[in-house]
Each structure stands twice: as C-alpha cells, then as structure tokens.
Write a protein that holds these residues in place. Structure first.
Motif, PDB file in Angstrom:
ATOM      1  N   LYS A  55       0.705  -1.028  -0.365  1.00  0.00           N
ATOM      2  CA  LYS A  55       0.171   0.157  -0.091  1.00  0.00           C
ATOM      3  C   LYS A  55       0.923   0.818  -0.100  1.00  0.00           C
ATOM      4  O   LYS A  55       0.477   2.449  -0.804  1.00  0.00           O
ATOM      5  N   GLN A  56       1.927   1.206   0.976  1.00  0.00           N
ATOM      6  CA  GLN A  56       2.850   2.649   0.858  1.00  0.00           C
ATOM      7  C   GLN A  56       3.328   2.982   0.013  1.00  0.00           C
ATOM      8  O   GLN A  56       3.367   4.222  -0.724  1.00  0.00           O
ATOM      9  N   GLN A  57       4.004   1.364  -1.204  1.00  0.00           N
ATOM     10  CA  GLN A  57       4.304   2.362  -2.437  1.00  0.00           C
ATOM     11  C   GLN A  57       3.884   1.954  -3.528  1.00  0.00           C
ATOM     12  O   GLN A  57       4.125   2.925  -4.235  1.00  0.00           O
ATOM     13  N   LYS A  58       2.212   1.714  -3.496  1.00  0.00           N
ATOM     14  CA  LYS A  58       1.320   1.674  -4.596  1.00  0.00           C
ATOM     15  C   LYS A  58       0.685   3.818  -4.283  1.00  0.00           C
ATOM     16  O   LYS A  58       0.866   4.764  -5.401  1.00  0.00           O
ATOM     17  N   LYS A  59       1.094   4.484  -3.167  1.00  0.00           N
ATOM     18  CA  LYS A  59       0.618   5.736  -2.853  1.00  0.00           C
ATOM     19  C   LYS A  59       2.206   6.442  -3.053  1.00  0.00           C
ATOM     20  O   LYS A  59       2.095   7.374  -3.472  1.00  0.00           O
ATOM     21  N   LYS A  60       3.018   5.546  -2.964  1.00  0.00           N
ATOM     22  CA  LYS A  60       4.373   6.907  -3.218  1.00  0.00           C
ATOM     23  C   LYS A  60       4.699   7.319  -4.736  1.00  0.00           C
ATOM     24  O   LYS A  60       4.869   7.581  -5.208  1.00  0.00           O
ATOM     25  N   LYS A  61       4.126   6.058  -5.279  1.00  0.00           N
ATOM     26  CA  LYS A  61       3.726   6.000  -6.546  1.00  0.00           C
ATOM     27  C   LYS A  61       3.381   6.930  -6.695  1.00  0.00           C
ATOM     28  O   LYS A  61       3.451   8.051  -8.641  1.00  0.00           O
ATOM     29  N   HIS A  62       1.963   7.056  -6.950  1.00  0.00           N
ATOM     30  CA  HIS A  62       0.499   8.103  -7.569  1.00  0.00           C
ATOM     31  C   HIS A  62       1.587   9.194  -6.926  1.00  0.00           C
ATOM     32  O   HIS A  62       1.067  10.290  -7.317  1.00  0.00           O
ATOM     33  N   TYR A  63       1.472  10.029  -5.859  1.00  0.00           N
ATOM     34  CA  TYR A  63       2.107  10.602  -5.152  1.00  0.00           C
ATOM     35  C   TYR A  63       3.355  11.740  -6.446  1.00  0.00           C
ATOM     36  O   TYR A  63       3.764  12.116  -6.697  1.00  0.00           O
ATOM     37  N   ASP A  64       4.757  10.441  -6.394  1.00  0.00           N
ATOM     38  CA  ASP A  64       5.291  10.718  -7.467  1.00  0.00           C
ATOM     39  C   ASP A  64       5.392  10.863  -8.458  1.00  0.00           C
ATOM     40  O   ASP A  64       6.383  11.927  -9.628  1.00  0.00           O
ATOM     41  N   ARG A  65       4.117  10.623  -9.532  1.00  0.00           N
ATOM     42  CA  ARG A  65       3.470  11.040 -10.962  1.00  0.00           C
ATOM     43  C   ARG A  65       3.819  11.731 -11.550  1.00  0.00           C
ATOM     44  O   ARG A  65       5.043  12.578 -11.968  1.00  0.00           O
ATOM     45  N   GLY A  66       4.108  13.373 -10.660  1.00  0.00           N
ATOM     46  CA  GLY A  66       3.937  14.460 -11.639  1.00  0.00           C
ATOM     47  C   GLY A  66       5.154  14.928 -10.889  1.00  0.00           C
ATOM     48  O   GLY A  66       6.020  16.849 -11.062  1.00  0.00           O
ATOM     49  N   SER A  67       6.730  15.004 -10.010  1.00  0.00           N
ATOM     50  CA  SER A  67       7.360  15.268  -9.630  1.00  0.00           C
ATOM     51  C   SER A  67       8.639  15.269 -10.564  1.00  0.00           C
ATOM     52  O   SER A  67       9.069  14.204 -11.572  1.00  0.00           O
ATOM     53  N   LYS A  68       9.806  16.090 -10.297  1.00  0.00           N
ATOM     54  CA  LYS A  68      10.806  15.559 -11.681  1.00  0.00           C
ATOM     55  C   LYS A  68      11.964  15.886 -10.279  1.00  0.00           C
ATOM     56  O   LYS A  68      12.565  16.419  -9.589  1.00  0.00           O
ATOM     57  N   THR A  69      13.109  15.730 -10.623  1.00  0.00           N
ATOM     58  CA  THR A  69      14.680  15.802  -9.880  1.00  0.00           C
ATOM     59  C   THR A  69      15.098  16.685 -10.340  1.00  0.00           C
ATOM     60  O   THR A  69      15.620  17.027 -11.515  1.00  0.00           O
ATOM     61  N   LEU A  70      16.004  17.395  -9.406  1.00  0.00           N
ATOM     62  CA  LEU A  70      16.300  18.663  -9.117  1.00  0.00           C
ATOM     63  C   LEU A  70      17.783  18.619  -9.792  1.00  0.00           C
ATOM     64  O   LEU A  70      17.993  17.103  -8.323  1.00  0.00           O
ATOM     65  N   PRO A  71      18.027  19.477 -10.404  1.00  0.00           N
ATOM     66  CA  PRO A  71      20.038  18.678 -10.276  1.00  0.00           C
ATOM     67  C   PRO A  71      20.742  19.875  -9.254  1.00  0.00           C
ATOM     68  O   PRO A  71      20.025  20.512  -8.294  1.00  0.00           O
ATOM     69  N   ASN A  72      21.506  18.573  -8.728  1.00  0.00           N
ATOM     70  CA  ASN A  72      22.406  18.747  -7.963  1.00  0.00           C
ATOM     71  C   ASN A  72      23.111  20.837  -7.633  1.00  0.00           C
ATOM     72  O   ASN A  72      23.050  21.430  -8.692  1.00  0.00           O
TER      73      ASN A  72
ATOM     74  N   MET B 174      16.028  27.675  -8.018  1.00  0.00           N
ATOM     75  CA  MET B 174      16.604  27.314  -9.325  1.00  0.00           C
ATOM     76  C   MET B 174      17.841  27.582 -10.077  1.00  0.00           C
ATOM     77  O   MET B 174      18.074  28.702  -9.994  1.00  0.00           O
ATOM     78  N   LYS B 175      18.584  26.395 -10.191  1.00  0.00           N
ATOM     79  CA  LYS B 175      19.978  26.205 -10.857  1.00  0.00           C
ATOM     80  C   LYS B 175      20.343  27.306 -12.418  1.00  0.00           C
ATOM     81  O   LYS B 175      19.235  27.635 -13.210  1.00  0.00           O
ATOM     82  N   ALA B 176      21.150  28.211 -12.427  1.00  0.00           N
ATOM     83  CA  ALA B 176      21.485  29.317 -13.261  1.00  0.00           C
ATOM     84  C   ALA B 176      21.356  28.262 -14.663  1.00  0.00           C
ATOM     85  O   ALA B 176      22.609  28.130 -14.476  1.00  0.00           O
ATOM     86  N   THR B 177      20.975  28.740 -15.466  1.00  0.00           N
ATOM     87  CA  THR B 177      21.093  28.123 -16.854  1.00  0.00           C
ATOM     88  C   THR B 177      22.269  28.432 -17.402  1.00  0.00           C
ATOM     89  O   THR B 177      23.161  28.269 -18.275  1.00  0.00           O
ATOM     90  N   HIS B 178      22.715  30.137 -17.593  1.00  0.00           N
ATOM     91  CA  HIS B 178      23.758  30.489 -17.620  1.00  0.00           C
ATOM     92  C   HIS B 178      24.087  31.611 -16.828  1.00  0.00           C
ATOM     93  O   HIS B 178      23.340  32.245 -16.026  1.00  0.00           O
TER      94      HIS B 178
END
Length: 130
Positions: A24-41, A89-93
């Motif tokens: 159940k926890q994995q299923k909830k995490k999957k739906h919660y993270d659906r719209g997320s993205k990994t931020l650059p370091n 937000m990391k500057a692109t230039h």
C-alpha cells in the motif's frame, strides 16, 4: 447488518500484514511521485535563482547545511539566506555584466531619447549645442 462470524476475533499473520502495508505504501508513493522531477545538484559557488515573494532573484550558493536539501545562499547585496532546494533554481547561464558601456539600438538616422529631452527652461538640448 453484521453476521456473528464477522465479529469473532481472528488470528492474523503479522508477516502478511507487513507485506500488505508495504504494498500500500509503495502504491501511494508511486501516485504521489507521478508529477515530480529530480532537481539538478547544486555545488558551492554555483549561480542560482532564489524565490522571494514570488520573484526569482539571482544568488550564489555559499554552503550546504547539514540537511540534504538545505543551502546557504548570498544575494548581490551581500545578504545570506538559508533555503530549501525547492526554492532554488540552478541558473542555466551566467548573466552578462555590462559596466560603463552605453548600449544603443538606434540606427544612425534616429534621434536618441537623451538628445531629444528638453532642459528645465524648455530649451532643446540640441539647440543649446549649436
């Protein structure tokens, strides 16, 4: 309506309960993270933008705090802020700095705005130069 059989206590296998809970926890995490993205370091001395009151201001990362997504950043005026990664937000230039240069987009035949301004007495600046 509930039957008497449903009200009787039953022995539940604790291993099965843990397995179902994890699923159940994995299923909830999957739906919660659906719209997320990994931020650059972000690293020290990286240029970034910080969100302040809905606007993004340029900053420089000066350090990382003990938490994985917390950073110390410095603004152009020397102020230091402690911010979470989601507000950075990391500057692109890197911004181009133009010091002591007057950039003009006017063609040679156009009159510059500063030349057309009148002084406080109502005289045109070009007429005074003649």
């Amino acid at each position: 309506p509930v039957t008497a059989k449903q009200l009787r206590p039953a022995i539940v296998n604790p291993k099965q309960v843990k397995i179902k809970l994890k699923l159940k926890q994995q299923k909830k995490k999957k739906h919660y993270d659906r719209g997320s993205k990994t931020l650059p370091n972000l690293k020290i001395r990286d240029r970034a933008r910080m969100q302040i009151q809905g606007r993004w201001k340029p900053v420089v990362v000066t350090g990382q705090v003990g938490y994985p997504r917390s950073f110390i950043v410095s603004t152009e005026d020397g102020r230091k802020y402690w911010r979470n990664r989601r507000h950075l937000m990391k500057a692109t230039h890197e911004p181009e700095l133009v010091d002591d240069l007057e950039v003009s987009n006017n063609t040679p035949g156009e009159q510059r705005e500063s030349d057309a301004q009148e002084d406080v007495h109502g005289n045109n600046a070009q007429e005074q130069a003649r």
